[in-house]
Design a protein around this motif. Structure first.
Motif, PDB file in Angstrom:
ATOM      1  N   GLU A 174       0.825  -1.203   0.000  1.00 63.95           N
ATOM      2  CA  GLU A 174       0.000   0.000   0.000  1.00 63.95           C
ATOM      3  C   GLU A 174       0.861   1.255   0.000  1.00 63.95           C
ATOM      4  N   TYR A 175       0.219   2.351  -0.394  1.00 61.20           N
ATOM      5  CA  TYR A 175       0.848   3.671  -0.376  1.00 61.20           C
ATOM      6  C   TYR A 175       0.020   4.577   0.526  1.00 61.20           C
ATOM      7  N   ILE A 176       0.684   5.230   1.448  1.00 66.77           N
ATOM      8  CA  ILE A 176       0.020   6.106   2.407  1.00 66.77           C
ATOM      9  C   ILE A 176       0.215   7.549   1.958  1.00 66.77           C
ATOM     10  N   VAL A 177      -0.890   8.268   1.797  1.00 67.42           N
ATOM     11  CA  VAL A 177      -0.839   9.667   1.388  1.00 67.42           C
ATOM     12  C   VAL A 177      -0.941  10.533   2.636  1.00 67.42           C
ATOM     13  N   LYS A 178       0.053  11.392   2.828  1.00 71.08           N
ATOM     14  CA  LYS A 178       0.063  12.292   3.980  1.00 71.08           C
ATOM     15  C   LYS A 178      -0.003  13.738   3.500  1.00 71.08           C
ATOM     16  N   ARG A 179      -0.613  14.577   4.337  1.00 69.93           N
ATOM     17  CA  ARG A 179      -0.810  15.979   3.979  1.00 69.93           C
ATOM     18  C   ARG A 179      -0.509  16.868   5.165  1.00 69.93           C
ATOM     19  N   ALA A 180       0.023  18.051   4.879  1.00 69.28           N
ATOM     20  CA  ALA A 180       0.294  19.029   5.932  1.00 69.28           C
ATOM     21  C   ALA A 180      -0.111  20.403   5.440  1.00 69.28           C
ATOM     22  N   LEU A 181      -0.599  21.228   6.372  1.00 67.23           N
ATOM     23  CA  LEU A 181      -0.856  22.622   6.042  1.00 67.23           C
ATOM     24  C   LEU A 181       0.470  23.355   5.974  1.00 67.23           C
ATOM     25  N   ALA A 182       0.580  24.280   5.046  1.00 66.59           N
ATOM     26  CA  ALA A 182       1.850  24.977   4.862  1.00 66.59           C
ATOM     27  C   ALA A 182       2.225  25.814   6.077  1.00 66.59           C
ATOM     28  N   ASN A 183       1.229  26.217   6.857  1.00 64.29           N
ATOM     29  CA  ASN A 183       1.552  27.094   7.991  1.00 64.29           C
ATOM     30  C   ASN A 183       1.996  26.339   9.234  1.00 64.29           C
TER      31      ASN A 183
END
Length: 521
Positions: free
Chosen positions: A258-267
């Motif tokens: 599997e591939y895990i997609v991670k996200r972060a806010l730029a601030n």
């Protein structure tokens, strides 16, 4: 007479000799079964059978017997003369029926005695010895070879057998790596890239001997878990205000689950998991992920991809990808729009340039208006002068397109690009009205307002004298006051007059402007 005498003497001697020989031969008297010491597989796959010599009188030869695993018939492989007590069966035996002596299954062998009367001993079940057939499985998560084999319980000393496991690494000499009294053994130390060979030796009397039997040799490769060679985030781009798209390129030959997609806010740059994409056979190596839980007009987002192998272990982590957030501020006085956006991050080739696209007055077709090099950062600006755009509603929308530098990508992927969100701004109508004119001169002889960045659906312009009497009115935006009463009688006297301008936009907005104008001479 002499000749006849010799003939009778010869017949007599032959009779005496044959009588003596057959006197030791009893037809139907079965010899005792042979005691087999061991059946063992050699490194080249040959099978060697060793047995104890028969004590029966007048033994002529030994027959090597195999039990046909399909028909359960006794099949003679070969015969050897006394006093031979061992026999080698070639790996690729061809004879009564073809079989591989050691690498397909465990075979059962026995030795049968034949005397000079052609009496044969019985090859009873307890007289058979079977080869040890070694098999294996790979536990890729533990990097171990799990060996298993059938029992060798045919020694005359009984079933108390110790099994010793031998291993060779990369063609080097075999060494003992452990022993067990069970029929399985796990070797946990496999290294990626190495090649291994194993065999098992059964030793009677719990390892004391003296007899032993070896299994076939198996080949085990350390290349059992394919790790990914690359994981590249190709681009992160804004589709619309609540939709970002992420494209990443994966190694489909790797053992990834599997591939895990991670996200972060730029601030804050704090990553959280937002999706898991399961790997499958035939998967397109360019994977598309669509994120609909975004506010692209107000936030720039970082994305990163994690790959997890079939054992649940983290493998590669991709490069980061950051979307472009565009903001626009208008200046009604200067008739300009100031664009500000963040730097795109982070392509393999870096950024070559930014293209600026604009649409006007609700037109959905964005047109390229400028290209600027990728310099500076982490934010960039561009000022768009719209003072010369005299028609329209005063609404302007913009997008930024980042374009990657020339670089070689895996699988020949083209250069990447990324779009920002669409940011719009609206100008108030720009209305220019003079404060004086001279209907008696040669310049500035008429008076009318001038409006830009505005689409009219209605227009009304009126002039009043100081007593409140209307001296001019029109609904034609092109018609100007020439200083005469309703533009058709005597000139109005020099002095100050009041004007009223009413405008209604195409969207239903109403604008009213009042002021004074002076007739001079």
């Amino acid at each position: 007479m002499l000749f006849i005498l010799k003939y009778f003497i010869t017949i007599l001697l032959s009779f005496i000799f044959l009588s003596h020989g057959f006197s030791q031969c009893v037809v139907g008297n079965l010899p005792d079964p042979i005691i087999v010491d061991s059946v063992s597989v050699m490194p080249n796959g040959d099978v060697v059978i060793s047995w104890q010599p028969s004590t029966a009188p007048d033994i002529v030869k030994y027959q090597i017997i195999i039990l046909d695993p399909i028909t359960l018939n006794l099949v003679t492989i070969d015969s050897v003369l006394v006093p031979t007590t061992s026999y080698t069966i070639p790996f690729n035996y061809t004879g009564a029926f073809n079989f591989n002596a050691s690498d397909m299954t465990s075979n059962q062998y026995a030795i049968r005695v034949i005397d000079n009367c052609n009496n044969k001993s019985l090859a009873l079940n307890d007289a058979f010895h079977n080869t040890i057939f070694l098999e294996y499985g790979i536990d890729i998560c533990k990097s171990s070879a799990d060996l298993s084999w059938n029992a060798y319980d045919d020694f005359q000393s009984g079933p108390n057998v110790l099994y010793e496991v031998f291993m060779s690494v990369n063609g080097n000499a075999f060494t003992s790596v452990g022993n067990t009294s069970s029929l399985n053994f796990s070797y946990p130390g496999l290294n990626k890239g190495d090649s291994y060979q194993f065999f098992v030796k059964a030793i009677e009397n719990s390892g004391a001997g003296p007899f032993a039997s070896s299994s076939n040799i198996i080949d085990v490769s350390g290349n059992f878990l394919v790790e990914p060679l690359f994981l590249y985030q190709y681009t992160a781009t804004v589709i619309d205000s609540n939709h970002n798209q992420v494209l990443f390129y994966v190694d489909t030959a790797a053992d990834i689950s599997e591939y895990i997609v991670k996200r972060a806010l730029a601030n804050n740059n704090v990553y959280t998991t937002i999706a898991t994409i399961t790997d499958y056979n035939g998967m397109n190596p360019l994977v598309e992920f669509n994120d609909y839980d975004v506010d692209a007009n107000n936030t720039s987002y970082f994305y990163q991809i994690y790959s997890v192998n079939t054992c649940g272990d983290l493998q590669l982590i991709s490069n980061e990808g950051r979307t472009i957030k565009l903001t626009v501020e208008n200046n009604n006085i200067k008739a300009t729009n100031m664009l500000t956006w963040n730097w795109y991050e982070s392509w393999l080739g870096g950024i070559n340039k930014y293209e600026i696209y604009r649409s006007e007055s609700g037109n959905f077709n964005l047109e390229l208006i400028a290209t600027i090099p990728a310099s500076g950062g982490p934010t960039l600006t561009y000022e768009d002068n719209v003072a010369t755009l005299t028609s329209g509603t005063g609404e302007f929308c913009y997008k930024i397109k980042a374009i990657e530098n020339n670089v070689a990508h895996v699988a020949g992927l083209p250069l990447a690009n990324s779009f920002s969100n669409e940011a719009c701004v609206k100008h108030e109508p720009l209305i220019y009205i003079a404060n004086a004119f001279n209907p008696y001169g040669y310049q500035n002889t008429t008076f009318k307002p001038s409006a830009i960045l505005f689409d009219f659906t209605s227009y009304y312009f009126a002039i009043y004298d100081r007593w409140g009497q209307k001296v001019f009115e029109t609904t034609d935006k092109e018609e100007a006051w020439n200083g005469q009463f309703n533009n058709s009688s005597s000139n109005s006297p020099v002095g100050t007059y009041v004007y009223v301008l009413n405008l209604l936009s195409a969207s239903g907005e109403e604008f009213t402007k009042r002021g004074m104008v002076t007739i001079v001479q």
